[in-house]
Design a protein around this motif. Structure first.
Motif, mmCIF file in Angstrom:
data_model
loop_
_atom_site.group_PDB
_atom_site.id
_atom_site.type_symbol
_atom_site.label_atom_id
_atom_site.label_comp_id
_atom_site.label_asym_id
_atom_site.label_seq_id
_atom_site.Cartn_x
_atom_site.Cartn_y
_atom_site.Cartn_z
ATOM 1 N N GLY A 1 0.786 -1.156 0.097
ATOM 2 C CA GLY A 1 0.013 -0.167 -0.180
ATOM 3 C C GLY A 1 0.801 1.259 -0.110
ATOM 4 N N LEU A 2 1.875 1.225 0.435
ATOM 5 C CA LEU A 2 2.857 2.340 0.329
ATOM 6 C C LEU A 2 4.016 2.178 -0.708
ATOM 7 N N GLU A 3 3.912 1.554 -1.566
ATOM 8 C CA GLU A 3 4.843 1.319 -2.748
ATOM 9 C C GLU A 3 5.064 2.520 -3.323
ATOM 10 N N GLY A 4 6.318 2.873 -3.779
ATOM 11 C CA GLY A 4 6.492 4.041 -4.463
ATOM 12 C C GLY A 4 6.304 5.352 -3.620
ATOM 13 N N TRP A 5 6.046 5.370 -2.426
ATOM 14 C CA TRP A 5 5.929 6.455 -1.407
ATOM 15 C C TRP A 5 7.205 6.671 -0.838
ATOM 16 N N THR A 6 7.401 7.917 -0.391
ATOM 17 C CA THR A 6 8.836 7.949 0.471
ATOM 18 C C THR A 6 8.654 7.877 1.821
ATOM 19 N N ALA A 7 9.761 7.294 2.641
ATOM 20 C CA ALA A 7 9.775 7.197 3.815
ATOM 21 C C ALA A 7 10.668 8.088 4.541
ATOM 22 N N VAL A 8 10.395 8.661 5.448
ATOM 23 C CA VAL A 8 11.416 9.671 5.871
ATOM 24 C C VAL A 8 11.560 9.406 7.470
ATOM 25 N N VAL A 9 12.808 8.956 7.634
ATOM 26 C CA VAL A 9 13.258 8.495 9.220
ATOM 27 C C VAL A 9 13.754 9.493 9.957
ATOM 28 N N ARG A 10 13.452 10.004 10.944
ATOM 29 C CA ARG A 10 13.899 10.923 11.973
ATOM 30 C C ARG A 10 14.589 10.229 13.159
ATOM 31 N N GLY A 11 16.013 10.289 13.132
ATOM 32 C CA GLY A 11 16.879 9.879 14.473
ATOM 33 C C GLY A 11 16.492 10.462 15.647
ATOM 34 N N GLN A 12 17.088 10.021 16.738
ATOM 35 C CA GLN A 12 16.736 10.266 18.035
ATOM 36 C C GLN A 12 17.347 11.876 18.385
ATOM 37 N N THR A 13 18.344 11.918 17.488
ATOM 38 C CA THR A 13 18.775 13.232 17.761
ATOM 39 C C THR A 13 18.537 14.544 16.819
ATOM 40 N N GLY A 14 17.563 14.086 15.978
ATOM 41 C CA GLY A 14 16.926 15.098 15.212
ATOM 42 C C GLY A 14 17.251 15.017 13.729
#
Lengths: 91, 620
Positions: B535-548
């Motif tokens: 369902g999320l194929e082709g979407w962009t994942a944005v990961v935010r680390g614990q330091t920001g």
């Protein structure tokens, strides 16, 4: 006493007639080209369309280039002469 | 990989004779600027060549401006990535230019007002504040738009001449090219620009036709179509094929861009305003329609030929531009066309083509530098001084601005990191200005109720086009409708991350309001069903680390509680980090939405707050 100058004669054919004719002509040309392209698409698909487009536009561009190279050279001469005249007259 | 690119560029046929041809051309260009310097003494001559340009010279200069090296490069890139289907962009541009030439849409009425710049017309029609705001928007969008010209032009020179792209060659070429353009634009103004445009037309028209011919000959006419058919399938020819990167939305956007390029873009309009009469202006556009088409079609063809050459004749280049190993990063495909030309063109001819391309580069730069600096001088600075600036001061300010803008494009070329195709970058940045300008010009020239309030609103709303840029979307992705808010990551393994599971919501009750309003507003924004497989194929994942710190990657596959992405570029996601998802909006969609929005606020503002003193629309 000199008589007042006569007003310029009214044109026999009103200007809108020529505008209409030009518009009809333009629509006709566009329609014919579009119809031709549709027929071509039926026969050869998109590949044929792009082949004709490529050859056609390159041919037209070659003709245009000759016209612009010759006409443009004359225009450059005219432009420089005009600027020179303006400079001489202090305009 | 770096040495492979250096090796690829070094196999060029460029020789000393070719350098000689290039140097002679550059000397002639700078010499012309010195020859016509004495005519550039007043602002009308400096900016509009004394409004004394004839039809054929007008065609040459319009073509010279619009057929820049940047055009050649981005069109070749489109041909390389999309095949023959990219031809539709040129065809649409030509048809729209022809229609404008026949009807005189916008340009003729603008010429009749005898203004020097578009914002000057804003003042006549809407008042001084609109002129200043319009000038600021124009300069903002325009400067962003030309930000990558220098870098892309330098990439061509480096690629075709065989310089080392991994060293400092790119930066050196950028500085040298910029210095040359600055010298003759500052000295000669529009008169030298018009004349060098003519010389460029002569060299470029011959050069492009010959290069196109040799490119086809090098790969073979039948092989050209056969290879595209094999590797790109139907999408390589049909711009509306199911798997095409274009589609109907993109085509509609191209139609609008066609109007923009002819009737709204200041560099093209500057040529229209420099014509000696409206009749020659219409002829100029009618004839230039061929150039408007060919300026994209032949470079598209060069890109397609480069693609076929890479696949069928140069295995080393294939490794460079589409490496078999997924972990190896492909080289920027902008290099494909210059490297291809460097290998197929014979010595002597390659110098002529390079001179033609440098000519194209310079004629575009001089026009753009002159245009944006004039806008800032005439439409922002001069109105702020209430027109108390005399001609010599204005010319001096314009010349200083030309140098400052030159330094800015040098900086921006080294700084910007967006990943869009260059053409899409230019369309989006240009839209900041032209979406608002379309409402103001069209409304002002053809609608008597257009008001200054509507104009100001439309100009301000036009700025939303900036959302079409990738880096901007990354920054504001949480505000894009349909995006998925942050969720905690619960486990990671290679490129797969696990997170708190998505659950399918209960079916909502039917609501007329929701169907009519909410669904309509949300139509342009994709709604994911992340609880479904992929369902999320082709979407962009944005990961935010614990330091920001943040990084993004494209989702390859997904399930309700996990997603597998392309490789992470900066750091490995950890348990405790968060992930959010959004679907990037295409530049075409953002552009079309902005046009509708600006027209809407323009009409609404004009109807709700009319000007006290109505001004005539058409025949002011």
């Amino acid at each position: 006493m000199t008589p007042a100058p006569l007003p310029p004669p009214k044109p026999v054919t009103p200007a809108w007639v020529f505008i209409l004719l030009k518009t009809v002509l333009a629509v006709l040309v566009v329609t014919l080209v579009t119809a031709g392209m549709i027929l071509l698409h039926r026969e050869t698909g998109w590949e044929g369309i792009w082949k004709v487009t490529l050859i056609g536009t390159c041919g037209l561009f070659a003709i245009l280039s000759v016209l612009v190279i010759v006409g443009g050279a004359l225009d450059v001469r005219k432009l420089l002469r005009r600027l020179h005249e303006r400079e001489s007259s202090g305009d | 990989m770096e040495s492979a690119l250096t090796n690829a560029t070094s196999q060029t046929n460029f020789t000393t004779i070719d350098w000689l041809i290039v140097v002679v051309y550059l000397l002639v260009s700078v010499g012309i600027a010195f020859l016509v310097k004495r005519y550039a003494g007043n602002m009308t001559n400096f900016v509009s060549a004394g409004r004394a340009v004839g039809t054929w010279l007008g065609v040459a200069t319009l073509t010279g401006t619009e057929m820049g090296l940047i055009t050649v490069m981005y069109s070749a890139q489109k041909g390389f990535t999309a095949g023959f289907a990219a031809f539709h962009i040129g065809v649409i541009a030509g048809v729209v230019a022809l229609l404008i030439g026949l009807t005189g849409f916008i340009v003729v009425r603008l010429r009749e007002h005898k203004v020097l710049t578009i914002p000057e017309y804003y003042e006549k029609r809407y008042g001084r504040r609109t002129r200043i705001l319009g000038g600021i928007m124009l300069a903002f969008g325009g400067l962003l738009n030309m930000g990558l010209f220098l870098k892309v032009g330098a990439m061509f020179i480096v690629g075709i001449t065989g310089m080392d792209p991994d060293g400092n060659a790119l930066k050196v070429v950028m500085v040298v090219l910029l210095a040359l353009v600055l010298v003759y634009t500052v000295i000669g103004g529009m008169i030298s620009v018009v004349i060098t445009d003519y010389i460029q037309f002569v060299i470029l028209s011959i050069g492009l036709l010959v290069a196109g011919w040799l490119a086809i000959e090098s790969v073979g006419w039948d092989n050209l179509f056969e290879t595209v058919r094999t590797h790109k399938g139907e999408a390589g020819f049909n711009p509306v094929a199911a798997d095409s990167s274009f589609g109907f939305e993109y085509i509609a956007w191209m139609f609008f861009l066609g109007i923009v390029n002819c009737a709204l873009w200041p560099t093209a309009v500057a040529r229209a305003l420099a014509m000696e009469s409206t009749a020659s202006l219409k002829q100029q556009y009618t004839w230039s329609s061929i150039s408007f088409a060919i300026r994209m079609i032949i470079p598209n063809l060069l890109g397609v030929c480069a693609f076929v050459f890479v696949l069928t004749k140069a295995p080393d280049l294939q490794q460079l531009f589409s490496p078999a190993d997924a972990d190896v990063e492909a080289v920027n495909n902008l290099y494909a066309m210059p490297i291809f030309l460097g290998r197929i063109l014979p010595a002597g001819l390659i110098g002529l083509i390079t001179a033609a391309m440098i000519a194209a580069f310079m004629s575009t730069h001089d026009s753009y530098l002159l245009c944006w600096s004039t806008v800032i001088t005439q439409d922002i600075i001069a109105p702020l001084f209430k027109e108390r600036l005399d001609n010599p001061t204005r010319i001096k300010i314009t010349r200083i601005l030309i140098v400052l803008i030159g330094l800015y494009i040098l900086y921006w070329g080294l700084f910007y990191t967006g990943e869009e195709d260059i053409w899409d970058y230019m369309a989006v940045t240009g839209a900041i200005y032209f979406t608002g300008a379309f409402s103001l010009l069209f409304g002002g020239l053809y609608w008597h109720r257009a008001s200054s309030t509507g104009a100001v609103l439309a100009l301000l709303v036009g700025v939303t086009a900036v959302l079409g840029l990738g880096p901007v979307q990354d920054y504001v992705h949480t505000y894009i409708p349909g995006s998925i808010a942050e969720r905690n990551i619960t486990a990671t393994a290679d490129e797969t991350i696990e997170f708190e599971a998505f659950n399918e919501p209960d079916e909502m009750e039917e609501s007329v309001f929701r169907e009519m309003v909410v669904d309509f507003v949300m139509t342009p924004f994709e709604q994911a069903k992340p609880w479904n497989r992929n369902g999320l194929e082709g979407w962009t994942a944005v990961v935010r680390g614990q330091t920001g710190q943040e990084q993004k990657a494209k989702v390859a596959s997904s399930w309700a509680d996990e997603a597998t992405t392309s490789a992470w570029s900066d750091f490995e996601p950890q348990v405790g980090d968060t992930v959010s998802f959004y679907k990037p909006l295409s530049g075409a969609r953002v552009g079309l939405m902005t046009i509708c929005f600006t027209l809407f606020v323009f009409i609404l503002g004009s109807l709700m707050v009319p000007d006290r003193k109505q001004k005539e629309a058409a025949n002011e």
